[in-house]
Design a protein around this motif. Structure first.
Motif, PDB file in Angstrom:
ATOM      1  N   GLU A 155      39.980  43.431  47.170  1.00  0.00           N
ATOM      2  CA  GLU A 155      39.050  42.488  47.799  1.00  0.00           C
ATOM      3  C   GLU A 155      37.789  43.207  48.267  1.00  0.00           C
ATOM      4  O   GLU A 155      36.678  42.711  48.100  1.00  0.00           O
ATOM      5  N   VAL A 156      37.970  44.366  48.898  1.00  0.00           N
ATOM      6  CA  VAL A 156      36.813  45.141  49.350  1.00  0.00           C
ATOM      7  C   VAL A 156      35.982  45.590  48.154  1.00  0.00           C
ATOM      8  O   VAL A 156      34.752  45.504  48.162  1.00  0.00           O
TER       9      VAL A 156
ATOM     10  N   ARG B  11      35.791  44.164  45.256  1.00  0.00           N
ATOM     11  CA  ARG B  11      35.111  43.008  44.669  1.00  0.00           C
ATOM     12  C   ARG B  11      33.883  42.630  45.497  1.00  0.00           C
ATOM     13  O   ARG B  11      32.818  42.312  44.950  1.00  0.00           O
ATOM     14  N   THR B  12      34.007  42.687  46.817  1.00  0.00           N
ATOM     15  CA  THR B  12      32.866  42.367  47.684  1.00  0.00           C
ATOM     16  C   THR B  12      31.730  43.361  47.480  1.00  0.00           C
ATOM     17  O   THR B  12      30.548  42.984  47.405  1.00  0.00           O
TER      18      THR B  12
ATOM     19  N   GLU C  72      30.047  42.595  44.058  1.00  0.00           N
ATOM     20  CA  GLU C  72      29.187  41.414  44.118  1.00  0.00           C
ATOM     21  C   GLU C  72      27.910  41.702  44.907  1.00  0.00           C
ATOM     22  O   GLU C  72      26.826  41.219  44.555  1.00  0.00           O
ATOM     23  N   THR C  73      28.031  42.500  45.972  1.00  0.00           N
ATOM     24  CA  THR C  73      26.870  42.791  46.821  1.00  0.00           C
ATOM     25  C   THR C  73      25.831  43.618  46.079  1.00  0.00           C
ATOM     26  O   THR C  73      24.633  43.326  46.133  1.00  0.00           O
TER      27      THR C  73
ATOM     28  N   VAL D 241      28.720  45.079  54.515  1.00  0.00           N
ATOM     29  CA  VAL D 241      29.919  44.456  53.926  1.00  0.00           C
ATOM     30  C   VAL D 241      31.001  45.503  53.726  1.00  0.00           C
ATOM     31  O   VAL D 241      30.753  46.707  53.781  1.00  0.00           O
ATOM     32  N   GLY D 242      32.193  45.043  53.477  1.00  0.00           N
ATOM     33  CA  GLY D 242      33.292  45.927  53.130  1.00  0.00           C
ATOM     34  C   GLY D 242      33.716  46.861  54.237  1.00  0.00           C
ATOM     35  O   GLY D 242      34.257  47.936  53.967  1.00  0.00           O
TER      36      GLY D 242
END
Length: 388
Positions: A277-278, A280-281, A284-285, A338-339
């Motif tokens: 999940e991290v 993927r974030t 995307e960022t 993020v992350g």
């Protein structure tokens, strides 16, 4: 256990043809950026090689089959080298001409000897190009973008082993002759067949993995028109065509074309350490960030799983570096939010037409190499590349 020549040739032909067919079929199912297509030609030539030698073993009078087999063998190794150069974004024009000339020499040497040439007619005309192309392919796997992939190191080992084997085989051929016990036991058709089977299996696996990092399955792209985008990011093939057109038009006005490559490292490590999940974030960022911070008239494209390419007209080299700096700083700030503070290594490389010329392939290659160096540099994360 003793195997006769025909049994070894049948085994070699079966393995090489099955591997070649699988690779070629996979090539038809993917949108390739070029290297996979050249490697497919290498496997196709390898299939022709085994079939020609099998025909010669069954019909000794078919001396011309040796010419076809030798020429195809040289073409196969030469195309492996050209595929590696294509993967690294290097020019292949002169290399293609060199491979074509070597193929003609390998086949012509047998044709000149004619029916009286014997089983080893034109052998040196094949051995020497095989050594040269295998060694060149090994070196190519240890430079440029291939150097960053541990999978490519395996391909380097395969080609290096082939080069060493044919250096030894050539030495034994010249020193002892093809009828000597040393040559027949260590470098005859039986031992060569076993080596070919082993190297072919490894090569098809390695090249398939390398190509998978560049060429997505065709089915995942069928819903998009040839020039369509995904979240504003075009596919690499579309980018190459658009950049080629941009360079042609910029040449007329002597405008400065810049290609900016953005590479993100450590995504696999982030996924392992912090979860998918991290990762993927983060992915995307940075993809969204490159599009956001690139100039509004820039074209953004995929460049493998860890890279993006940006093409834009700039006023000067300073302007190009400023644009690249804006992209890098914007990405760094976004990734920091993020992350959970997990920030991957980001490298930004810049290529300019005043240094690399209006050659789209050269611009992409120089930008990629500069981005790779920037990702590992402790001094700066934005580097301007220069052509060799």
């Amino acid at each position: 256990m003793t195997l006769d020549l025909m049994s070894v040739l049948v085994m070699t032909t079966l393995v090489v043809n099955v591997c070649g067919i699988l690779f070629i079929v996979e090539t038809l199912l993917r949108r390739d950026e070029g290297a996979g297509n050249v490697w497919a030609l290498a496997f196709l030539a390898g299939m022709l090689t085994t079939l020609a030698y099998a025909l010669w073993a069954q019909t000794p009078d078919a001396w011309w089959a040796i010419a076809v087999g030798n020429a195809a063998f040289v073409a196969s190794t030469g195309c492996m080298w050209l595929g590696c150069r294509r993967f690294n974004g290097r020019r292949t024009g002169w290399g293609t001409a060199l491979v074509a000339a070597a193929v003609l020499v390998a086949g012509g040497a047998v044709a000149i000897a004619g029916p009286e040439g014997g089983d080893w007619a034109g052998a040196l005309g094949m051995f020497i190009p095989l050594i040269a192309f295998a060694a060149a392919g090994c070196i190519e796997c240890l430079r440029g973008e291939l150097q960053e992939s541990r999978t490519a190191w395996v391909l380097a080992a395969v080609l290096g082993l082939q080069a060493l084997f044919y250096v030894s085989r050539t030495t034994a051929f010249i020193a002892s002759g093809p009828d000597s016990d040393l040559f027949l036991s260590a470098f005859g058709m039986v031992s060569t067949g076993f080596l070919t089977v082993t190297l072919t299996i490894v090569a098809v696996v390695v090249t398939s993995v390398l190509r998978a990092t560049r060429a997505p399955m065709r089915g995942s792209l069928l819903s998009r028109a040839p020039g369509a985008t995904h979240e504003g990011i075009v596919v690499e093939g579309v980018f190459a065509d658009e950049l080629r057109d941009l360079c042609e038009r910029a040449t007329w006005r002597s405008e400065l074309v810049s290609v900016i490559a953005v590479r993100v490292e450590d995504l696999e490590q982030i996924s392992t350490a912090f979860g998918t999940e991290v990762a993927r974030t983060v992915t995307e960022t940075w993809r969204t960030g490159v599009r956001r911070y690139a100039p509004s008239n820039a074209l953004v494209a995929d460049d493998g799983p860890m890279g993006l390419l940006v093409s834009v007209l700039v006023e000067s080299p300073i302007h190009a570096r400023r644009v690249a700096g804006v992209i890098y700083r914007g990405l760094f700030e976004d990734l920091g939010r993020v992350g959970g503070g997990v920030i991957p290594v980001v490298g930004v490389g810049v290529a300019l037409s005043d240094a690399s010329g209006y050659d789209s392939e050269a611009l992409m290659r120089v930008a990629r190499e500069a981005a790779t160096r920037a990702a590992t540099s402790v001094e700066t994360s934005v580097l301007v590349g220069h052509d060799e």
